[in-house]
Design a protein around this motif. Structure first.
Motif, PDB file in Angstrom:
ATOM      1  N   ALA A  52       9.082  21.327   0.791  1.00 52.00           N
ATOM      2  CA  ALA A  52       8.202  20.071   0.921  1.00 52.00           C
ATOM      3  C   ALA A  52       7.875  19.609  -0.609  1.00 52.00           C
ATOM      4  O   ALA A  52       7.569  18.348  -0.810  1.00 52.00           O
ATOM      5  CB  ALA A  52       6.799  20.561   1.512  1.00 52.00           C
ATOM      6  N   LYS A  53       7.780  20.647  -1.488  1.00 51.12           N
ATOM      7  CA  LYS A  53       7.432  20.297  -2.800  1.00 51.12           C
ATOM      8  C   LYS A  53       8.537  19.441  -3.417  1.00 51.12           C
ATOM      9  O   LYS A  53       8.270  18.458  -4.158  1.00 51.12           O
ATOM     10  CB  LYS A  53       7.017  21.431  -3.569  1.00 51.12           C
ATOM     11  N   ILE A  54       9.849  19.903  -3.203  1.00 52.10           N
ATOM     12  CA  ILE A  54      10.966  19.206  -3.564  1.00 52.10           C
ATOM     13  C   ILE A  54      11.081  17.781  -3.450  1.00 52.10           C
ATOM     14  O   ILE A  54      11.315  16.865  -4.056  1.00 52.10           O
ATOM     15  CB  ILE A  54      12.317  20.090  -3.420  1.00 52.10           C
ATOM     16  N   LEU A  55      10.921  17.787  -1.773  1.00 51.21           N
ATOM     17  CA  LEU A  55      10.963  16.275  -1.336  1.00 51.21           C
ATOM     18  C   LEU A  55       9.836  15.463  -1.404  1.00 51.21           C
ATOM     19  O   LEU A  55       9.730  14.373  -0.948  1.00 51.21           O
ATOM     20  CB  LEU A  55      11.451  16.291   0.033  1.00 51.21           C
ATOM     21  N   GLN A  56       8.575  16.156  -1.987  1.00 50.38           N
ATOM     22  CA  GLN A  56       7.376  15.387  -2.096  1.00 50.38           C
ATOM     23  C   GLN A  56       6.749  14.826  -0.984  1.00 50.38           C
ATOM     24  O   GLN A  56       6.357  13.859  -0.766  1.00 50.38           O
ATOM     25  CB  GLN A  56       7.389  14.222  -2.940  1.00 50.38           C
ATOM     26  N   LYS A  57       6.906  15.788   0.274  1.00 49.73           N
ATOM     27  CA  LYS A  57       6.213  15.658   1.339  1.00 49.73           C
ATOM     28  C   LYS A  57       5.071  16.644   1.689  1.00 49.73           C
ATOM     29  O   LYS A  57       4.969  17.641   0.953  1.00 49.73           O
ATOM     30  CB  LYS A  57       7.106  15.736   2.619  1.00 49.73           C
ATOM     31  N   GLU A  58       4.300  16.455   2.670  1.00 50.23           N
ATOM     32  CA  GLU A  58       3.375  17.249   3.070  1.00 50.23           C
ATOM     33  C   GLU A  58       3.503  18.596   3.450  1.00 50.23           C
ATOM     34  O   GLU A  58       2.929  19.634   3.074  1.00 50.23           O
ATOM     35  CB  GLU A  58       2.220  16.556   3.918  1.00 50.23           C
ATOM     36  N   ALA A  59       4.632  18.798   4.388  1.00 51.23           N
ATOM     37  CA  ALA A  59       4.871  19.992   5.072  1.00 51.23           C
ATOM     38  C   ALA A  59       6.341  20.160   5.616  1.00 51.23           C
ATOM     39  O   ALA A  59       7.087  19.143   5.381  1.00 51.23           O
ATOM     40  CB  ALA A  59       3.961  20.151   6.212  1.00 51.23           C
ATOM     41  N   ALA A  60       6.912  21.126   6.117  1.00 51.04           N
ATOM     42  CA  ALA A  60       8.085  21.417   6.424  1.00 51.04           C
ATOM     43  C   ALA A  60       8.147  22.667   7.449  1.00 51.04           C
ATOM     44  O   ALA A  60       7.258  23.210   7.801  1.00 51.04           O
ATOM     45  CB  ALA A  60       9.089  21.959   5.310  1.00 51.04           C
ATOM     46  N   LEU A  61       9.337  22.570   8.238  1.00 50.30           N
ATOM     47  CA  LEU A  61       9.336  23.468   9.517  1.00 50.30           C
ATOM     48  C   LEU A  61      10.878  23.992   9.340  1.00 50.30           C
ATOM     49  O   LEU A  61      11.905  23.311   9.297  1.00 50.30           O
ATOM     50  CB  LEU A  61       9.134  22.839  10.694  1.00 50.30           C
ATOM     51  N   SER A  89      15.698  15.804   7.557  1.00 50.11           N
ATOM     52  CA  SER A  89      16.310  17.033   7.646  1.00 50.11           C
ATOM     53  C   SER A  89      17.278  17.498   6.793  1.00 50.11           C
ATOM     54  O   SER A  89      18.107  16.803   6.452  1.00 50.11           O
ATOM     55  CB  SER A  89      17.162  16.893   9.058  1.00 50.11           C
ATOM     56  N   VAL A  90      17.319  18.654   6.148  1.00 51.48           N
ATOM     57  CA  VAL A  90      18.248  19.088   5.248  1.00 51.48           C
ATOM     58  C   VAL A  90      18.905  20.315   5.672  1.00 51.48           C
ATOM     59  O   VAL A  90      18.076  21.262   5.971  1.00 51.48           O
ATOM     60  CB  VAL A  90      17.371  19.537   3.873  1.00 51.48           C
ATOM     61  N   CYS A  91      19.977  20.590   5.381  1.00 54.46           N
ATOM     62  CA  CYS A  91      20.883  21.637   6.110  1.00 54.46           C
ATOM     63  C   CYS A  91      20.937  22.783   4.681  1.00 54.46           C
ATOM     64  O   CYS A  91      21.139  22.382   3.450  1.00 54.46           O
ATOM     65  CB  CYS A  91      22.189  21.294   6.378  1.00 54.46           C
ATOM     66  N   ASP A 102       0.916  15.952  10.277  1.00 55.88           N
ATOM     67  CA  ASP A 102       0.866  15.600  11.888  1.00 55.88           C
ATOM     68  C   ASP A 102       1.955  15.635  12.382  1.00 55.88           C
ATOM     69  O   ASP A 102       2.142  15.978  13.597  1.00 55.88           O
ATOM     70  CB  ASP A 102       0.183  14.345  11.816  1.00 55.88           C
ATOM     71  N   PHE A 103       3.075  15.173  11.811  1.00 54.25           N
ATOM     72  CA  PHE A 103       4.461  15.089  12.141  1.00 54.25           C
ATOM     73  C   PHE A 103       4.981  16.588  12.334  1.00 54.25           C
ATOM     74  O   PHE A 103       5.534  17.110  13.339  1.00 54.25           O
ATOM     75  CB  PHE A 103       5.441  14.478  11.322  1.00 54.25           C
ATOM     76  N   ILE A 104       4.591  17.579  11.499  1.00 53.08           N
ATOM     77  CA  ILE A 104       5.317  18.724  11.525  1.00 53.08           C
ATOM     78  C   ILE A 104       4.499  19.566  12.518  1.00 53.08           C
ATOM     79  O   ILE A 104       5.081  20.543  13.140  1.00 53.08           O
ATOM     80  CB  ILE A 104       5.021  19.385  10.201  1.00 53.08           C
ATOM     81  N   GLU A 105       3.346  19.408  12.827  1.00 54.92           N
ATOM     82  CA  GLU A 105       2.607  19.942  14.002  1.00 54.92           C
ATOM     83  C   GLU A 105       3.180  19.434  15.293  1.00 54.92           C
ATOM     84  O   GLU A 105       3.225  20.372  16.164  1.00 54.92           O
ATOM     85  CB  GLU A 105       1.019  19.406  14.073  1.00 54.92           C
ATOM     86  N   SER A 114      18.411  25.037   8.809  1.00 57.08           N
ATOM     87  CA  SER A 114      17.602  23.581   8.493  1.00 57.08           C
ATOM     88  C   SER A 114      16.331  23.602   8.055  1.00 57.08           C
ATOM     89  O   SER A 114      15.483  24.150   8.848  1.00 57.08           O
ATOM     90  CB  SER A 114      18.289  22.614   9.356  1.00 57.08           C
ATOM     91  N   LEU A 115      15.903  22.522   7.598  1.00 56.22           N
ATOM     92  CA  LEU A 115      14.416  22.125   7.278  1.00 56.22           C
ATOM     93  C   LEU A 115      14.022  21.093   7.640  1.00 56.22           C
ATOM     94  O   LEU A 115      15.024  20.110   7.214  1.00 56.22           O
ATOM     95  CB  LEU A 115      14.143  22.624   5.830  1.00 56.22           C
ATOM     96  N   LEU A 116      13.048  20.596   8.483  1.00 58.71           N
ATOM     97  CA  LEU A 116      12.561  19.425   8.907  1.00 58.71           C
ATOM     98  C   LEU A 116      11.359  19.254   8.193  1.00 58.71           C
ATOM     99  O   LEU A 116      10.597  20.151   7.887  1.00 58.71           O
ATOM    100  CB  LEU A 116      12.320  19.424  10.383  1.00 58.71           C
ATOM    101  N   VAL A 117      11.427  18.091   7.341  1.00 60.41           N
ATOM    102  CA  VAL A 117      10.148  17.738   6.539  1.00 60.41           C
ATOM    103  C   VAL A 117       9.586  16.554   6.563  1.00 60.41           C
ATOM    104  O   VAL A 117       9.894  15.421   7.065  1.00 60.41           O
ATOM    105  CB  VAL A 117      10.872  17.875   5.117  1.00 60.41           C
TER     106      VAL A 117
END
Length: 379
Positions: A59-68, A205-207, A225-228, A218-221
């Motif tokens: 999340a920090k690398i891609l400058q987004k709020e959260a990841a799963l 989505s990053v593999c 709200d989206f990650i919830e 993989s990681l979804l970022v």
């Protein structure tokens, strides 16, 4: 799906160069050690510290709020589409050669009830943005997906295209999802931070298990709200895992050590395709200008053979060939169409492998040219 001949078990004396996919990467000793020592907890309860650390890191690398953390890219893309297209019958717009459409078994429709609209991909993975805006952005599309790098040929989306589609969809208030299975390859090619490539994307989505070398995941970022929503959908689809920190640990090492190494894959692929072009054969055609990263698509002249026949011949070693080259060289690769094969470089492919592959290809090209010449003379 990609196909390959079933009878492809090499003898122990053969030199085998496996160019099928960068999914063949094996976890490094550093990854194995991290997995063995990983601190774990119950990730369904969000109490696995290693999973949490991996999610925070991307999340920090891609400058987004959260990841799963996800078990696969297919699951990650499926959940992304379902989270954006939350009502059955919602529509997603994707390129006609996209991985989501071609290689993920129609899950967004079968499992998500999402209707797929396609738009023609250009050779580099882009599509006509005027066509998109005119025909698809009138309120009937809930999501647009792009793919970077473009898996059909390894090309990287131009920054101008990324910025334009982001601007259009932002005005239309339509979210943009990036299937970034090889996003870090794209960032290495453009020499920009990966966040630059997804700044206008609502989700990414990053593999971890392709060129970066992790064994799984993989990681979804996106935003919180989206990650919830994605968290619930992952559980619904059976993708939730318990003490998955043993897998996430390898992902952390992959992000720390795998990104800078990707340039080696790109350089080896470029060396391979440049030498193939210099063979100046009409049997094989390559568009080097589109081969930006670690994937090459080779078009096979139908007057020479089919892609399936070439795949089988690349793996075969004839006595005459071995005598001339001085060793048995076998190349594994995929056919991806009736007249197309694909080569992919990854972390186990060495400079020596490229040299051996070129020796093999040079021999086979001469063989094919003789065959084509003989066929022409018979007409």
């Amino acid at each position: 799906m990609y196909t390959v001949s079933e009878n492809m078990k090499p003898d122990p004396q053969s030199c085998v160069i496996d160019l099928r996919s960068d999914t063949l990467t094996m976890p490094s000793m550093e990854m194995r050690k991290a997995m063995f020592e990983a601190e774990v907890g119950d990730d369904v309860l969000r109490e696995d510290p290693t999973v949490n650390a991996l999610q925070d890191k991307i999340a920090k690398i891609l400058q987004k709020e959260a990841a799963l953390f996800m078990s696969s890219g297919t699951l990650s893309n499926l959940i992304a589409v379902m989270a954006h297209c939350y009502k059955r019958g919602d529509k997603v717009l994707i390129g006609h050669k996209s991985h989501i459409l071609q290689h993920e078994d129609g899950g967004v429709s079968e499992l998500g009830g999402v209707m797929i609209n396609t738009i023609p991909n250009n050779a580099d993975g882009t599509f006509d943005l005027q066509l998109m805006e005119k025909n698809y952005c009138g309120g009937n599309i809930s999501l647009v997906c792009i793919e970077n790098t473009f898996g059909h040929g390894g090309s990287v989306l131009p920054l101008e295209f990324i910025d334009k589609i982001g601007s259009i969809l932002s005005r239309k208030k339509i979210p943009l999802h990036c299937d970034g299975a090889r996003l870090f390859n794209a960032a290495v090619y453009h020499k920009v931070p990966p966040a630059r490539l997804v700044k206008d994307c609502a989700s990414v989505s990053v593999c971890l298990s392709k060129g970066l070398g992790a064994p799984v995941g993989s990681l979804l970022v996106g935003n919180r709200d989206f990650i919830e929503k994605a968290f619930r959908l992952r559980h619904l689809l059976g993708g939730a895992m318990r003490q998955s920190g043993v897998l996430a640990a390898a992902g952390i090492v992959a992000l720390d050590t795998g990104v800078a190494r990707l340039v080696e894959d790109h350089e080896r692929l470029h060396k391979l395709v440049t030498a193939m072009v210099n063979m100046k054969t009409s049997c094989l055609k390559l568009d080097v200008d589109l081969m930006h990263t670690n994937i090459a698509i080779i078009h096979v002249n139908p007057k020479c053979c089919t892609a399936k026949e070439l795949v089988e011949r690349l793996f075969e070693v004839t006595p005459e060939e071995e005598a001339e080259i001085g060793k048995a060289i076998r190349i594994k690769c995929y056919e991806i169409g009736v007249q197309e094969i694909r080569f992919v470089t990854w972390n186990a492919i060495t400079d020596a492998d490229i040299k051996n592959a070129l020796e093999k290809l040079s021999y086979i090209v001469k063989e094919l040219e003789k065959k084509m010449s003989a066929s022409s003379s018979e007409i």
